[in-house]
Design an enzyme around this catalytic site. Sequence first.
Site, PDB file in Angstrom:
ATOM      1  N   TYR A 209       0.833  -1.200   0.000  1.00 20.89           N
ATOM      2  CA  TYR A 209       0.000   0.000   0.000  1.00 20.89           C
ATOM      3  C   TYR A 209       0.871   1.254   0.000  1.00 20.89           C
ATOM      4  O   TYR A 209       0.644   2.187  -0.774  1.00 20.89           O
ATOM      5  CB  TYR A 209      -0.928  -0.014   1.215  1.00 20.89           C
ATOM      6  N   LYS A 213       1.146   3.981  -2.978  1.00 16.73           N
ATOM      7  CA  LYS A 213       0.702   5.357  -2.761  1.00 16.73           C
ATOM      8  C   LYS A 213       1.863   6.348  -2.874  1.00 16.73           C
ATOM      9  O   LYS A 213       1.662   7.492  -3.285  1.00 16.73           O
ATOM     10  CB  LYS A 213       0.012   5.480  -1.401  1.00 16.73           C
TER      11      LYS A 213
END
Length: 363
Positions: A209, A213
Site C-alpha cells: 500500500y 501510494k
Amino acid sequence: MATDKNNVEALIRQSRPINIKDPYDAGWVEGKTILITGGASGFGEGFFRKWAHHGANVIIGDVNDARGNEIVAEVRKTTGNKHLHYIHCNVANWQSQVSFFRQSVKLSPTGGIDAVVANAGISDGAPFFYEVPDYDAVEEPPAPVYKCFEVNLVGVMYTSQLALHYLSKNPKSAIPNTSLTPAPNTRDRHLLLLGSIASLGPIPGQVQYCVSKHGVLGLFRSLRSTAFVNGVRVNILLPYFIDTPILPAVGRLVLAGSGMGKPEDVIDAGTRLMADTRIVGRSLAIGPKVRIDDDWQVISPSSPNGTESAVWEAYAEDFVEVEAFTRRFIGAINQVEVIRGWVGWATDVLLAFAYPVRNMLRR
C-alpha cells in the site's frame, strides 16, 4: 512569486496555493462528464452522490456490479439525473479500462470526458510482505501476489494514461485558465488522483500500500509539470485514516483514541478541486479537524489564535523552498549556465543537431 533563480514554480505551471477559506460553488460541476474508478464504495461513492446531486454526468467503474448498479439506480431516482451510469471496470486490467473509457465517451451527453478520478484502491491482503515464506522448502517457489500494488499503482497509471488521451480530445475544452472564474457547464480537462497519508509517510506492515501510494504521489509530481502538453490540469488528494470500508478492523483498533478523518471532508476537498477549474497542480491532505499555530503545534479548539481545519495543502511551496542539497545543486547548475552564456547555449544546440550524424559515423 519570488524571483530567486532556485524558484522553479513558474516552470511547473501551478496555480497559486489554495486558501481553504476561499469559497467555491459545488454547482460548478453541473454539466461535466466525470469518470470515477472504484465508484461503488468509499470516496468514489461519495463523489458520485455529491456531483450527481449538483448536475454532473457521472459514470462510475468498479468490479462490484451489484452495488454499482444499485447506487446508480438509487441516485437517478432521487436526483432525476438520467446521465448517471455504471460500467464494470477492473482497473488492474488494461483492456477493461480501455472498454470503460470508450463506453463512457459514447454515454456522455457532450461526446467527451471532462474529468477522471483515479480513485480505485485496496489495502494489503494476507500474507503480508514481511511474512517471508521458506523458499527452500519447495523446488519452485510461487511468485508473490502483488494485487494491492497492481490495483493502486499500475491501475492508476493505466487510468492516467487513458485520461490524458481522452481529456485532451474533450470537445469545446481548452487549456486550463487559472484566472477564469468557473461556471456550470464549462468544459474541463481534469485528472484527480487519490493518494494517501501513506504517500507522505510509511504505515508499518502495509508495504504494498505504501509503495503504491508513494508511486501515485510521484506520478502526480511528475504529471503536474508535463500534463500541460495535453492541456490537462492534475491534482491529488492525500487522505489520512478516514472512516471508510478500506480501513480494516485491525487498523481501527490501532487508531483507537487517536482520531480519524471524516469522509465528508474528503468529499468536500475533492469537490473543490473538481469544481474550481482554476486549481492546477495542487495537493490537499485531509485528516481530523484540529487547530494549529504557525509552528504546526496543536492548540485548544477554543483558542482564538491559529487555524482550524481538516484540510491542508501539502507541497504548497515545494518549488520555492527546497532543502539545502537541492538549493546548492540547482545554484551550481545555474552558475554554470551563467558562466557559459549564449556561446555555451549555441554550442550545445549545434552539438545536439550533430549528435545523430556523429553516432552514424562511429558505427
